[in-house]
Design an enzyme around this catalytic site. Structure first.
Site, PDB file in Angstrom:
ATOM      1  N   SER A  84       3.604  44.938 -20.815  1.00  0.00           N
ATOM      2  CA  SER A  84       2.654  44.340 -19.866  1.00  0.00           C
ATOM      3  C   SER A  84       3.311  44.399 -18.488  1.00  0.00           C
ATOM      4  CB  SER A  84       2.362  42.866 -20.200  1.00  0.00           C
ATOM      5  OG  SER A  84       3.446  42.042 -19.780  1.00  0.00           O
ATOM      6  N   HIS A 124       6.099  41.929 -18.277  1.00  0.00           N
ATOM      7  CA  HIS A 124       7.333  42.389 -18.924  1.00  0.00           C
ATOM      8  C   HIS A 124       8.017  43.462 -18.075  1.00  0.00           C
ATOM      9  CE1 HIS A 124       5.325  40.531 -22.499  1.00  0.00           C
ATOM     10  NE2 HIS A 124       6.560  40.129 -22.716  1.00  0.00           N
TER      11      HIS A 124
END
Ligand code: NAD
Length: 395
Positions: A192, A195
Protein backbone atom coordinates in the site's frame (compact mmCIF):
# COMPACT_ATOMS: atom_id res chain seq x y z
CA UNK A 1 24.98 -0.97 28.84
CA UNK A 2 24.17 2.72 28.28
CA UNK A 3 21.06 3.76 30.22
CA UNK A 4 19.09 6.34 28.26
CA UNK A 5 17.54 8.99 30.43
CA UNK A 6 15.63 11.46 28.27
CA UNK A 7 13.20 9.98 25.76
CA UNK A 8 11.12 11.98 23.33
CA UNK A 9 8.04 10.20 21.95
CA UNK A 10 6.77 11.56 18.65
CA UNK A 11 3.15 10.51 18.13
CA UNK A 12 2.64 10.34 21.90
CA UNK A 13 -1.16 10.63 21.76
CA UNK A 14 -1.55 7.53 19.58
CA UNK A 15 -2.56 3.91 20.14
CA UNK A 16 1.06 2.95 20.84
CA UNK A 17 2.58 6.30 21.82
CA UNK A 18 0.46 7.01 24.89
CA UNK A 19 0.96 3.63 26.65
CA UNK A 20 4.67 3.83 25.75
CA UNK A 21 4.91 7.19 27.52
CA UNK A 22 3.30 5.81 30.70
CA UNK A 23 5.43 2.64 30.59
CA UNK A 24 8.72 4.49 30.20
CA UNK A 25 8.05 6.85 33.11
CA UNK A 26 7.45 3.78 35.28
CA UNK A 27 10.89 2.47 34.29
CA UNK A 28 12.54 5.72 35.34
CA UNK A 29 12.98 7.48 32.01
CA UNK A 30 12.32 11.18 31.66
CA UNK A 31 9.59 11.30 29.03
CA UNK A 32 8.12 13.93 26.71
CA UNK A 33 5.28 13.27 24.28
CA UNK A 34 4.56 15.26 21.11
CA UNK A 35 1.54 14.93 18.86
CA UNK A 36 -0.31 16.95 16.22
CA UNK A 37 -3.65 15.22 16.97
CA UNK A 38 -3.74 14.19 13.30
CA UNK A 39 -5.26 10.83 14.26
CA UNK A 40 -8.09 12.44 16.22
CA UNK A 41 -8.86 14.88 13.39
CA UNK A 42 -8.78 12.11 10.78
CA UNK A 43 -11.25 10.07 12.87
CA UNK A 44 -13.58 13.10 13.03
CA UNK A 45 -13.18 13.75 9.30
CA UNK A 46 -13.94 10.17 8.30
CA UNK A 47 -16.55 9.74 11.05
CA UNK A 48 -14.86 6.69 12.57
CA UNK A 49 -14.69 7.43 16.29
CA UNK A 50 -12.70 5.10 18.60
CA UNK A 51 -14.51 2.59 20.80
CA UNK A 52 -13.58 4.37 24.03
CA UNK A 53 -13.59 8.14 24.50
CA UNK A 54 -10.19 9.22 25.79
CA UNK A 55 -9.33 12.75 26.90
CA UNK A 56 -6.58 14.66 25.13
CA UNK A 57 -2.87 14.21 25.94
CA UNK A 58 -2.67 17.12 28.35
CA UNK A 59 -5.62 15.88 30.41
CA UNK A 60 -4.29 12.31 30.39
CA UNK A 61 -0.80 13.51 31.44
CA UNK A 62 -2.34 15.44 34.37
CA UNK A 63 -4.45 12.43 35.36
CA UNK A 64 -1.43 10.13 35.12
CA UNK A 65 0.53 12.54 37.31
CA UNK A 66 -2.26 12.55 39.94
CA UNK A 67 -2.37 8.76 39.98
CA UNK A 68 1.37 7.99 39.84
CA UNK A 69 3.26 11.23 40.66
CA UNK A 70 5.16 10.66 37.42
CA UNK A 71 5.50 13.41 34.80
CA UNK A 72 4.92 13.14 31.07
CA UNK A 73 5.85 16.43 29.40
CA UNK A 74 3.46 17.22 26.57
CA UNK A 75 3.56 19.43 23.47
CA UNK A 76 0.99 19.69 20.70
CA UNK A 77 2.41 20.38 17.25
CA UNK A 78 3.31 18.98 13.88
CA UNK A 79 6.78 17.56 13.30
CA UNK A 80 6.59 18.44 9.61
CA UNK A 81 7.00 22.01 10.90
CA UNK A 82 10.76 22.23 11.53
CA UNK A 83 10.51 25.39 13.67
CA UNK A 84 8.22 23.47 16.05
CA UNK A 85 10.59 20.49 16.14
CA UNK A 86 13.49 22.82 16.94
CA UNK A 87 11.53 24.12 19.95
CA UNK A 88 10.97 20.51 21.00
CA UNK A 89 14.69 19.68 20.76
CA UNK A 90 15.62 22.91 22.56
CA UNK A 91 13.18 22.01 25.36
CA UNK A 92 11.22 25.24 24.78
CA UNK A 93 8.02 23.35 23.93
CA UNK A 94 7.89 21.85 27.46
CA UNK A 95 7.87 22.98 31.08
CA UNK A 96 11.22 23.95 32.62
CA UNK A 97 11.43 20.51 34.29
CA UNK A 98 12.39 18.94 30.95
CA UNK A 99 15.47 21.16 30.57
CA UNK A 100 17.30 22.47 27.48
CA UNK A 101 19.40 19.34 26.77
CA UNK A 102 18.28 17.43 23.67
CA UNK A 103 16.87 13.92 24.13
CA UNK A 104 19.08 10.82 24.34
CA UNK A 105 16.54 8.84 22.28
CA UNK A 106 13.55 9.60 20.11
CA UNK A 107 10.80 7.06 19.52
CA UNK A 108 9.25 8.01 16.20
CA UNK A 109 5.62 6.87 15.96
CA UNK A 110 4.38 10.12 14.38
CA UNK A 111 3.24 8.92 10.98
CA UNK A 112 -0.02 8.39 9.16
CA UNK A 113 -0.36 4.67 10.06
CA UNK A 114 -3.22 3.37 7.93
CA UNK A 115 -2.93 1.49 4.63
CA UNK A 116 -6.58 2.14 3.64
CA UNK A 117 -6.26 5.86 4.50
CA UNK A 118 -3.30 6.15 2.13
CA UNK A 119 -5.35 4.54 -0.66
CA UNK A 120 -8.52 6.69 -0.33
CA UNK A 121 -7.65 9.29 -2.97
CA UNK A 122 -4.88 11.54 -4.30
CA UNK A 123 -5.19 14.01 -1.44
CA UNK A 124 -4.76 11.34 1.26
CA UNK A 125 -1.92 9.74 -0.72
CA UNK A 126 -0.04 13.05 -0.92
CA UNK A 127 -0.75 13.74 2.75
CA UNK A 128 0.67 10.32 3.71
CA UNK A 129 3.80 10.86 1.62
CA UNK A 130 4.37 14.38 2.93
CA UNK A 131 3.56 13.67 6.55
CA UNK A 132 5.60 10.49 6.85
CA UNK A 133 8.62 11.49 4.80
CA UNK A 134 8.93 15.18 5.73
CA UNK A 135 8.37 14.33 9.41
CA UNK A 136 11.17 11.74 9.28
CA UNK A 137 13.48 14.10 7.34
CA UNK A 138 12.91 16.85 9.92
CA UNK A 139 13.67 14.45 12.75
CA UNK A 140 16.93 13.41 11.09
CA UNK A 141 17.95 17.05 10.64
CA UNK A 142 17.03 17.90 14.23
CA UNK A 143 19.20 15.04 15.48
CA UNK A 144 22.06 16.30 13.32
CA UNK A 145 21.57 19.86 14.57
CA UNK A 146 21.16 19.14 18.29
CA UNK A 147 22.69 15.77 19.22
CA UNK A 148 24.14 13.36 16.64
CA UNK A 149 24.47 10.79 19.38
CA UNK A 150 20.69 10.67 19.87
CA UNK A 151 19.28 7.23 19.09
CA UNK A 152 16.34 7.26 16.64
CA UNK A 153 13.93 4.36 17.17
CA UNK A 154 11.56 4.47 14.24
CA UNK A 155 8.47 2.31 13.92
CA UNK A 156 8.46 0.53 10.61
CA UNK A 157 6.26 -2.31 9.47
CA UNK A 158 6.66 -5.93 8.41
CA UNK A 159 4.53 -4.83 5.45
CA UNK A 160 7.61 -3.35 3.79
CA UNK A 161 8.75 -6.85 2.81
CA UNK A 162 5.51 -7.95 1.15
CA UNK A 163 5.16 -11.72 0.89
CA UNK A 164 8.24 -13.01 -0.98
CA UNK A 165 8.54 -16.68 -1.81
CA UNK A 166 11.75 -17.00 0.25
CA UNK A 167 12.47 -16.53 3.97
CA UNK A 168 12.41 -12.91 5.18
CA UNK A 169 15.57 -11.97 7.05
CA UNK A 170 15.90 -9.31 9.73
CA UNK A 171 16.54 -6.19 7.64
CA UNK A 172 19.46 -7.35 5.50
CA UNK A 173 20.12 -10.04 2.91
CA UNK A 174 23.50 -11.57 2.05
CA UNK A 175 23.72 -11.89 -1.72
CA UNK A 176 26.28 -13.88 -3.66
CA UNK A 177 26.57 -12.73 -7.27
CA UNK A 178 29.11 -13.90 -9.84
CA UNK A 179 31.44 -15.14 -7.14
CA UNK A 180 31.30 -12.01 -4.93
CA UNK A 181 29.21 -11.32 -1.82
CA UNK A 182 27.50 -8.20 -0.49
CA UNK A 183 25.01 -7.45 2.29
CA UNK A 184 22.03 -5.41 1.03
CA UNK A 185 18.93 -4.12 2.75
CA UNK A 186 16.35 -6.88 2.29
CA UNK A 187 14.34 -6.15 -0.90
CA UNK A 188 11.09 -4.33 -0.25
CA UNK A 189 7.74 -4.88 -1.96
CA UNK A 190 5.13 -2.92 0.03
CA UNK A 191 1.44 -3.48 -0.65
CA UNK A 192 0.00 0.00 0.00
CA UNK A 193 1.17 3.59 -0.28
CA UNK A 194 1.40 3.76 3.52
CA UNK A 195 3.70 0.72 3.52
CA UNK A 196 5.71 2.32 0.72
CA UNK A 197 6.35 5.40 2.91
CA UNK A 198 7.66 3.06 5.61
CA UNK A 199 10.07 1.53 3.09
CA UNK A 200 11.10 5.02 1.96
CA UNK A 201 11.63 6.44 5.46
CA UNK A 202 13.77 3.38 6.23
CA UNK A 203 15.86 4.00 3.12
CA UNK A 204 16.20 7.66 4.12
CA UNK A 205 17.41 6.74 7.61
CA UNK A 206 19.89 4.23 6.17
CA UNK A 207 21.18 6.94 3.83
CA UNK A 208 21.77 9.42 6.67
CA UNK A 209 23.33 6.74 8.87
CA UNK A 210 25.91 6.31 6.09
CA UNK A 211 26.34 10.08 5.66
CA UNK A 212 26.33 11.28 9.28
CA UNK A 213 27.01 8.20 11.43
CA UNK A 214 23.64 8.42 13.17
CA UNK A 215 22.33 5.69 15.47
CA UNK A 216 19.08 4.21 14.18
CA UNK A 217 16.86 1.26 15.03
CA UNK A 218 14.06 0.48 12.59
CA UNK A 219 11.39 -1.72 14.17
CA UNK A 220 9.56 -3.57 11.43
CA UNK A 221 6.46 -4.25 13.42
CA UNK A 222 3.54 -6.54 12.61
CA UNK A 223 -0.09 -5.64 13.37
CA UNK A 224 -0.62 -4.98 17.08
CA UNK A 225 -3.63 -6.15 19.12
CA UNK A 226 -4.87 -5.40 22.59
CA UNK A 227 -6.65 -2.80 24.57
CA UNK A 228 -4.93 -2.83 27.95
CA UNK A 229 -1.50 -2.36 29.39
CA UNK A 230 -0.63 -2.46 33.10
CA UNK A 231 -0.81 1.34 33.26
CA UNK A 232 -4.25 1.67 31.67
CA UNK A 233 -5.81 -0.42 34.45
CA UNK A 234 -5.69 2.51 36.87
CA UNK A 235 -8.38 4.54 35.11
CA UNK A 236 -10.44 4.04 31.94
CA UNK A 237 -9.45 7.50 30.76
CA UNK A 238 -5.84 6.32 30.38
CA UNK A 239 -6.79 3.83 27.66
CA UNK A 240 -5.27 4.00 24.20
CA UNK A 241 -7.17 5.29 21.22
CA UNK A 242 -8.77 2.02 20.05
CA UNK A 243 -10.26 1.98 16.55
CA UNK A 244 -12.24 -0.86 15.01
CA UNK A 245 -13.32 0.75 11.75
CA UNK A 246 -12.11 -0.24 8.27
CA UNK A 247 -9.52 2.55 8.09
CA UNK A 248 -7.73 2.71 11.44
CA UNK A 249 -8.67 -0.62 13.06
CA UNK A 250 -6.15 -3.48 12.96
CA UNK A 251 -7.50 -6.91 12.12
CA UNK A 252 -7.74 -8.66 15.49
CA UNK A 253 -9.05 -5.54 17.26
CA UNK A 254 -11.68 -5.32 14.51
CA UNK A 255 -12.68 -8.98 14.88
CA UNK A 256 -13.13 -8.58 18.65
CA UNK A 257 -15.49 -5.65 18.16
CA UNK A 258 -17.34 -7.44 15.36
CA UNK A 259 -17.84 -10.47 17.62
CA UNK A 260 -19.11 -8.25 20.45
CA UNK A 261 -21.55 -6.56 18.04
CA UNK A 262 -22.88 -9.88 16.67
CA UNK A 263 -21.48 -8.98 13.23
CA UNK A 264 -19.95 -11.82 11.14
CA UNK A 265 -16.15 -11.54 11.17
CA UNK A 266 -15.05 -9.85 7.94
CA UNK A 267 -12.41 -12.15 6.43
CA UNK A 268 -11.03 -10.51 3.27
CA UNK A 269 -11.01 -13.04 0.42
CA UNK A 270 -9.60 -16.51 1.16
CA UNK A 271 -8.20 -15.49 4.56
CA UNK A 272 -4.84 -17.20 4.02
CA UNK A 273 -3.01 -13.84 4.39
CA UNK A 274 -0.40 -14.56 7.05
CA UNK A 275 1.36 -11.94 9.17
CA UNK A 276 3.33 -11.67 12.41
CA UNK A 277 1.26 -10.28 15.30
CA UNK A 278 2.04 -8.96 18.76
CA UNK A 279 0.31 -7.85 21.93
CA UNK A 280 0.48 -4.11 22.66
CA UNK A 281 2.36 -4.98 25.86
CA UNK A 282 5.13 -6.47 23.72
CA UNK A 283 5.35 -3.31 21.60
CA UNK A 284 6.17 -1.37 24.75
CA UNK A 285 8.76 -3.94 25.79
CA UNK A 286 10.39 -4.04 22.33
CA UNK A 287 10.65 -0.27 22.12
CA UNK A 288 12.12 -0.03 25.63
CA UNK A 289 14.63 -2.81 24.92
CA UNK A 290 15.73 -0.93 21.80
CA UNK A 291 16.13 2.31 23.77
CA UNK A 292 17.99 0.55 26.59
CA UNK A 293 20.40 -1.08 24.12
CA UNK A 294 21.00 1.65 21.52
CA UNK A 295 22.29 0.97 18.03
CA UNK A 296 25.98 1.82 17.62
CA UNK A 297 27.00 5.07 15.94
CA UNK A 298 26.89 4.61 12.15
CA UNK A 299 24.58 1.60 12.43
CA UNK A 300 21.14 1.16 10.88
CA UNK A 301 19.79 -1.72 12.96
CA UNK A 302 16.62 -3.52 11.92
CA UNK A 303 14.47 -5.79 14.06
CA UNK A 304 11.42 -7.69 12.89
CA UNK A 305 8.99 -6.93 15.70
CA UNK A 306 6.33 -9.59 16.11
CA UNK A 307 5.71 -12.62 18.25
CA UNK A 308 3.46 -15.14 16.47
CA UNK A 309 2.35 -15.84 12.90
CA UNK A 310 -1.35 -16.21 12.13
CA UNK A 311 -3.41 -16.30 8.98
CA UNK A 312 -6.57 -14.19 8.97
CA UNK A 313 -8.61 -17.42 9.13
CA UNK A 314 -6.65 -18.55 12.21
CA UNK A 315 -7.31 -15.21 13.92
CA UNK A 316 -11.00 -15.47 13.12
CA UNK A 317 -11.03 -18.97 14.64
CA UNK A 318 -9.41 -17.60 17.83
CA UNK A 319 -12.21 -15.05 18.14
CA UNK A 320 -14.92 -17.63 17.43
CA UNK A 321 -13.51 -19.73 20.30
CA UNK A 322 -13.30 -16.67 22.61
CA UNK A 323 -16.95 -15.98 21.78
CA UNK A 324 -17.87 -19.58 22.59
CA UNK A 325 -16.15 -19.20 25.98
CA UNK A 326 -18.41 -16.22 26.67
CA UNK A 327 -21.57 -17.84 25.33
CA UNK A 328 -21.59 -15.86 22.06
CA UNK A 329 -22.19 -17.43 18.67
CA UNK A 330 -19.68 -15.78 16.35
CA UNK A 331 -19.95 -16.25 12.59
CA UNK A 332 -17.21 -15.81 10.01
CA UNK A 333 -17.91 -14.49 6.52
CA UNK A 334 -15.54 -14.13 3.59
CA UNK A 335 -16.10 -10.85 1.77
CA UNK A 336 -14.47 -9.56 -1.44
CA UNK A 337 -10.93 -8.39 -0.67
CA UNK A 338 -10.65 -4.61 -1.15
CA UNK A 339 -6.83 -4.89 -1.18
CA UNK A 340 -4.42 -6.21 -3.79
CA UNK A 341 -2.53 -8.92 -1.92
CA UNK A 342 -1.74 -12.63 -2.06
CA UNK A 343 -4.38 -14.60 -0.15
CA UNK A 344 -2.39 -17.81 0.00
CA UNK A 345 1.39 -17.56 0.19
CA UNK A 346 4.72 -18.62 1.74
CA UNK A 347 5.67 -16.59 4.84
CA UNK A 348 8.65 -17.27 7.07
CA UNK A 349 10.20 -14.13 8.59
CA UNK A 350 13.12 -14.20 11.04
CA UNK A 351 12.59 -12.44 14.38
CA UNK A 352 15.38 -13.21 16.78
CA UNK A 353 16.90 -9.75 17.43
CA UNK A 354 14.45 -8.60 20.09
CA UNK A 355 14.33 -12.03 21.73
CA UNK A 356 18.14 -11.85 21.98
CA UNK A 357 17.78 -8.48 23.74
CA UNK A 358 15.52 -10.16 26.33
CA UNK A 359 11.95 -9.87 25.06
CA UNK A 360 9.58 -12.11 27.06
CA UNK A 361 6.70 -12.44 24.59
CA UNK A 362 3.00 -12.55 25.41
CA UNK A 363 1.14 -15.09 23.31
CA UNK A 364 -2.40 -14.99 21.99
CA UNK A 365 -3.76 -17.77 24.17
CA UNK A 366 -7.42 -18.72 24.41
CA UNK A 367 -7.50 -16.96 27.77
CA UNK A 368 -6.03 -13.71 26.40
CA UNK A 369 -8.44 -13.63 23.46
CA UNK A 370 -11.38 -14.28 25.81
CA UNK A 371 -10.29 -11.54 28.23
CA UNK A 372 -9.97 -9.03 25.39
CA UNK A 373 -13.40 -9.93 24.05
CA UNK A 374 -14.93 -9.64 27.54
CA UNK A 375 -13.32 -6.22 27.83
CA UNK A 376 -14.66 -5.03 24.48
CA UNK A 377 -18.12 -6.32 25.46
CA UNK A 378 -18.22 -3.67 28.21
CA UNK A 379 -18.39 -1.03 25.48
CA UNK A 380 -20.85 -2.93 23.26
CA UNK A 381 -23.37 -0.10 23.39
CA UNK A 382 -20.90 2.26 21.69
CA UNK A 383 -20.19 0.07 18.66
CA UNK A 384 -21.23 1.66 15.35
CA UNK A 385 -22.04 -1.18 12.97
CA UNK A 386 -21.66 1.06 9.91
CA UNK A 387 -17.93 1.48 10.66
CA UNK A 388 -17.26 -2.19 10.03
CA UNK A 389 -17.41 -3.06 6.33
CA UNK A 390 -14.47 -1.94 4.16
CA UNK A 391 -15.11 1.12 2.02
CA UNK A 392 -11.66 1.79 0.53
CA UNK A 393 -10.67 -0.17 -2.55
CA UNK A 394 -7.08 -0.55 -3.77
CA UNK A 395 -8.28 -0.52 -7.39
N1 NAD B 1 -0.69 -0.26 15.40
C1 NAD B 1 -0.10 -1.18 14.63
O1 NAD B 1 -0.58 -2.31 14.50
C2 NAD B 1 1.18 -0.84 13.92
C3 NAD B 1 1.85 -1.87 13.22
C4 NAD B 1 3.03 -1.58 12.56
C5 NAD B 1 3.56 -0.31 12.60
N2 NAD B 1 2.89 0.69 13.27
C6 NAD B 1 3.48 2.03 13.28
O2 NAD B 1 3.61 2.48 14.61
C7 NAD B 1 3.39 3.89 14.67
C8 NAD B 1 2.30 4.19 15.69
O3 NAD B 1 1.12 3.52 15.27
P1 NAD B 1 -0.24 3.68 16.05
O4 NAD B 1 -1.04 2.48 15.80
O5 NAD B 1 0.03 4.10 17.45
O6 NAD B 1 -0.89 4.88 15.23
P2 NAD B 1 -1.58 6.22 15.78
O7 NAD B 1 -2.17 6.92 14.62
O8 NAD B 1 -2.48 5.91 16.92
O9 NAD B 1 -0.32 7.01 16.34
C9 NAD B 1 0.46 7.90 15.57
C10 NAD B 1 0.36 9.26 16.25
O10 NAD B 1 1.21 10.17 15.55
C11 NAD B 1 0.54 11.40 15.41
N3 NAD B 1 1.11 12.07 14.23
C12 NAD B 1 0.98 11.70 12.93
N4 NAD B 1 1.64 12.57 12.15
C13 NAD B 1 2.19 13.50 12.98
C14 NAD B 1 2.98 14.65 12.76
N5 NAD B 1 3.32 15.04 11.54
N6 NAD B 1 3.37 15.39 13.83
C15 NAD B 1 3.02 15.03 15.10
N7 NAD B 1 2.26 13.94 15.36
C16 NAD B 1 1.85 13.18 14.30
C17 NAD B 1 -0.93 11.05 15.26
O11 NAD B 1 -1.78 12.10 15.63
C18 NAD B 1 -1.05 9.84 16.19
O12 NAD B 1 -1.48 10.21 17.49
C19 NAD B 1 3.05 4.35 13.27
O13 NAD B 1 4.22 4.85 12.66
C20 NAD B 1 2.62 3.07 12.59
O14 NAD B 1 2.85 3.12 11.22
C21 NAD B 1 1.71 0.45 13.93
Amino acid sequence: MTMTKKVLILGGDGYLGWPTAMYLTKLGYKVAAVDSYFRRWACHELNVEPLIDVPNMQIRAALHKDLTQRTIEVAVGDITNYAFLQKVFEGKAFSSGWGPEPPDAVIHYAEQPSAPYSMIDREKAVFTLTNNLVGTANLIHAVREYNRDCHIVKLGTMGVYGTPNIDIEEGYLDVEHKGRRHKFLYPKAPGSLYHLTKAQDGDMLYFYVRMWDLRVTDLNQGPVYGIETDDTLKDDRLFSIFNYDDVFGTVLNRFLVQAAAGFPLTVYGKGGQTRGYLDIKDTLACVELSVRHPADRGKYRVFNQFVELFSVNELAEKVVQAGRNLGLKVEVKSIPNPRREAEDHYYNPAHTGLLDLGLQPHCLTDEVATQMLAHVMKYKGRIQRDYILPRVSWL
